[in-house]
Design a protein around this motif. Sequence first.
Motif, PDB file in Angstrom:
ATOM      1  N   UNK A  16       0.805  -1.227   0.000  1.00 27.29           N
ATOM      2  CA  UNK A  16       0.000   0.000   0.000  1.00 27.29           C
ATOM      3  C   UNK A  16       0.848   1.293   0.000  1.00 27.29           C
ATOM      4  N   UNK A  17       1.892   1.381   0.844  1.00 30.69           N
ATOM      5  CA  UNK A  17       2.659   2.636   0.880  1.00 30.69           C
ATOM      6  C   UNK A  17       3.273   3.010  -0.467  1.00 30.69           C
ATOM      7  N   UNK A  18       3.445   2.023  -1.367  1.00 34.01           N
ATOM      8  CA  UNK A  18       4.068   2.317  -2.664  1.00 34.01           C
ATOM      9  C   UNK A  18       3.133   3.053  -3.612  1.00 34.01           C
ATOM     10  N   UNK A  19       1.845   3.158  -3.251  1.00 37.26           N
ATOM     11  CA  UNK A  19       0.946   3.968  -4.074  1.00 37.26           C
ATOM     12  C   UNK A  19       1.457   5.404  -4.134  1.00 37.26           C
ATOM     13  N   UNK A  20       2.114   5.844  -3.044  1.00 34.87           N
ATOM     14  CA  UNK A  20       2.685   7.206  -3.006  1.00 34.87           C
ATOM     15  C   UNK A  20       3.868   7.367  -3.949  1.00 34.87           C
ATOM     16  N   UNK A  21       4.403   6.253  -4.425  1.00 35.26           N
ATOM     17  CA  UNK A  21       5.629   6.312  -5.228  1.00 35.26           C
ATOM     18  C   UNK A  21       5.369   5.996  -6.693  1.00 35.26           C
ATOM     19  N   UNK A  22       4.106   5.921  -7.074  1.00 35.10           N
ATOM     20  CA  UNK A  22       3.775   5.729  -8.491  1.00 35.10           C
ATOM     21  C   UNK A  22       3.364   4.302  -8.817  1.00 35.10           C
ATOM     22  N   UNK A  23       2.787   4.142 -10.027  1.00 38.97           N
ATOM     23  CA  UNK A  23       2.228   2.836 -10.428  1.00 38.97           C
ATOM     24  C   UNK A  23       3.300   1.759 -10.520  1.00 38.97           C
ATOM     25  N   UNK A  24       4.445   2.125 -11.132  1.00 40.68           N
ATOM     26  CA  UNK A  24       5.498   1.106 -11.287  1.00 40.68           C
ATOM     27  C   UNK A  24       5.909   0.570  -9.919  1.00 40.68           C
ATOM     28  N   UNK A  25       6.176   1.511  -9.001  1.00 39.02           N
ATOM     29  CA  UNK A  25       6.654   1.113  -7.669  1.00 39.02           C
ATOM     30  C   UNK A  25       5.619   0.225  -6.983  1.00 39.02           C
ATOM     31  N   UNK A  95      18.615   1.376   4.794  1.00 43.94           N
ATOM     32  CA  UNK A  95      18.959   0.793   3.504  1.00 43.94           C
ATOM     33  C   UNK A  95      20.022   1.638   2.825  1.00 43.94           C
ATOM     34  N   UNK A  96      20.818   0.996   1.988  1.00 39.87           N
ATOM     35  CA  UNK A  96      21.796   1.729   1.163  1.00 39.87           C
ATOM     36  C   UNK A  96      21.569   1.279  -0.269  1.00 39.87           C
ATOM     37  N   UNK A  97      21.404   2.252  -1.183  1.00 37.03           N
ATOM     38  CA  UNK A  97      21.076   1.919  -2.576  1.00 37.03           C
ATOM     39  C   UNK A  97      21.760   2.912  -3.523  1.00 37.03           C
ATOM     40  N   UNK A  98      22.263   2.335  -4.628  1.00 34.15           N
ATOM     41  CA  UNK A  98      23.024   3.108  -5.611  1.00 34.15           C
ATOM     42  C   UNK A  98      22.141   3.906  -6.566  1.00 34.15           C
ATOM     43  N   UNK A  99      20.970   3.349  -6.920  1.00 34.52           N
ATOM     44  CA  UNK A  99      20.134   3.965  -7.961  1.00 34.52           C
ATOM     45  C   UNK A  99      19.230   5.051  -7.372  1.00 34.52           C
ATOM     46  N   UNK A 100      19.417   6.287  -7.884  1.00 34.82           N
ATOM     47  CA  UNK A 100      18.651   7.412  -7.349  1.00 34.82           C
ATOM     48  C   UNK A 100      17.145   7.167  -7.453  1.00 34.82           C
ATOM     49  N   UNK A 101      16.725   6.569  -8.582  1.00 35.61           N
ATOM     50  CA  UNK A 101      15.290   6.360  -8.782  1.00 35.61           C
ATOM     51  C   UNK A 101      14.687   5.432  -7.721  1.00 35.61           C
ATOM     52  N   UNK A 102      15.447   4.397  -7.371  1.00 32.01           N
ATOM     53  CA  UNK A 102      14.965   3.467  -6.343  1.00 32.01           C
ATOM     54  C   UNK A 102      14.937   4.135  -4.971  1.00 32.01           C
ATOM     55  N   UNK A 103      15.979   4.937  -4.709  1.00 32.23           N
ATOM     56  CA  UNK A 103      16.035   5.644  -3.415  1.00 32.23           C
ATOM     57  C   UNK A 103      14.807   6.549  -3.283  1.00 32.23           C
ATOM     58  N   UNK A 104      14.493   7.235  -4.365  1.00 34.85           N
ATOM     59  CA  UNK A 104      13.339   8.138  -4.361  1.00 34.85           C
ATOM     60  C   UNK A 104      12.038   7.366  -4.085  1.00 34.85           C
ATOM     61  N   UNK A 105      11.878   6.230  -4.763  1.00 37.84           N
ATOM     62  CA  UNK A 105      10.663   5.413  -4.557  1.00 37.84           C
ATOM     63  C   UNK A 105      10.594   4.923  -3.118  1.00 37.84           C
ATOM     64  N   UNK A 106      11.737   4.490  -2.600  1.00 37.66           N
ATOM     65  CA  UNK A 106      11.761   3.980  -1.220  1.00 37.66           C
ATOM     66  C   UNK A 106      11.390   5.094  -0.250  1.00 37.66           C
ATOM     67  N   UNK A 107      11.969   6.255  -0.452  1.00 34.78           N
ATOM     68  CA  UNK A 107      11.703   7.369   0.484  1.00 34.78           C
ATOM     69  C   UNK A 107      10.249   7.793   0.433  1.00 34.78           C
ATOM     70  N   UNK A 108       9.695   7.833  -0.788  1.00 33.33           N
ATOM     71  CA  UNK A 108       8.279   8.236  -0.903  1.00 33.33           C
ATOM     72  C   UNK A 108       7.363   7.247  -0.211  1.00 33.33           C
ATOM     73  N   UNK A 109       7.687   5.965  -0.343  1.00 33.34           N
ATOM     74  CA  UNK A 109       6.815   4.940   0.251  1.00 33.34           C
ATOM     75  C   UNK A 109       7.001   4.857   1.758  1.00 33.34           C
ATOM     76  N   UNK A 110       8.232   4.930   2.199  1.00 35.19           N
ATOM     77  CA  UNK A 110       8.511   4.620   3.613  1.00 35.19           C
ATOM     78  C   UNK A 110       8.513   5.853   4.499  1.00 35.19           C
ATOM     79  N   UNK A 111       8.679   7.033   3.905  1.00 35.68           N
ATOM     80  CA  UNK A 111       8.721   8.261   4.703  1.00 35.68           C
ATOM     81  C   UNK A 111       9.766   8.157   5.787  1.00 35.68           C
ATOM     82  N   UNK A 112       9.381   8.537   6.996  1.00 35.26           N
ATOM     83  CA  UNK A 112      10.366   8.545   8.079  1.00 35.26           C
ATOM     84  C   UNK A 112      10.487   7.163   8.746  1.00 35.26           C
ATOM     85  N   UNK A 113       9.741   6.174   8.227  1.00 37.58           N
ATOM     86  CA  UNK A 113       9.757   4.844   8.868  1.00 37.58           C
ATOM     87  C   UNK A 113      11.078   4.119   8.656  1.00 37.58           C
ATOM     88  N   UNK A 114      11.843   4.538   7.656  1.00 32.43           N
ATOM     89  CA  UNK A 114      13.136   3.886   7.413  1.00 32.43           C
ATOM     90  C   UNK A 114      14.077   4.913   6.789  1.00 32.43           C
TER      91      UNK A 114
END
Length: 237
Positions: A16-25, A95-114
């Motif tokens: 559910x939280x990935x709805x904030x990060x777009x359809x692909x996510x 988490x540590x991630x190299x791809x900016x796009x993935x980091x952005x999706x993770x941050x949008x979905x997880x907010x301050x939870x991670x």
Amino acid sequence: MHNALLNVELLDAASEPYRNAGRFAYYFARGKLRADPVYRAILELGLLRGRTRVLDLGCGQGLLAAWLRAAEHCYARGIWPWGWPSAPRTLSTRGIELMARDVERARRALGSAAEVAHADIRSASFGAVDAVVILDVLHYLDPQAQLEVLRRVRAALPTRGLLLLRVGDAGAGLRFRYGQWSDKLVMLLRGHSMVTQYCRSTVQWRTLLKECGFDSEAKPMSQGTPFANVLLIAHAT
Ligand SMILES: C[S@@+](CC[C@H](N)C(=O)[O-])C[C@H]1O[C@@H](n2cnc3c(N)ncnc32)[C@H](O)[C@@H]1O
């Protein structure tokens, strides 16, 4: 309620939280969490219980953090499959991630939870943690970098600290090669250029872990998929 229905509740809560990060996510999260047996195994086998600080190297869009958070939430509400141990109570997931796009999706979905750092695991600081998880990442690093990362993982853990390392078993023939090609395809679709893979057999991975200060056991981890993946459950010696 039947276990299968409870698993759907868990899947819904984690996606559910990935709805904030777009359809692909969102659809990627649903598909991966449903089809990849490693997420279920982590809960069903209670692998992260008692490990409060968890570090996810090469975390992609942060699925592990979302899954653990959903597990805690479902467990607290009594929505939990019969026979499974209690959900892990993680205090921090980083988490540590190299791809900016993935980091952005993770941050949008997880907010301050991670916390999700945009960095390279070959140089990023790991801090001090209770468990490190590396799912389908280490084969992108050359052999020397694999060794150095694992040594730094060992240094970040206490004695008996846990490393969960999922790898493809290069000794497994056709199923392994199928996994390699599908991995290349997924990485291309996710915006990576064609990457070289540095693979090892399960025995070779376990030898490397030994060299870096870990005792390990291997569990097949590709049930329901055509791949030859193995989860190495390693404890720091
Ligand atoms: C196959 S994906 C797995 C993602 C995640 N572990 C999962 O299971 O959903 C591999 C990930 O490792 C990341 N990665 C590869 N090399 C990396 C590096 N040197 N530092 C940080 N992340 C890296 C990739 O960008 C990609 O997101």
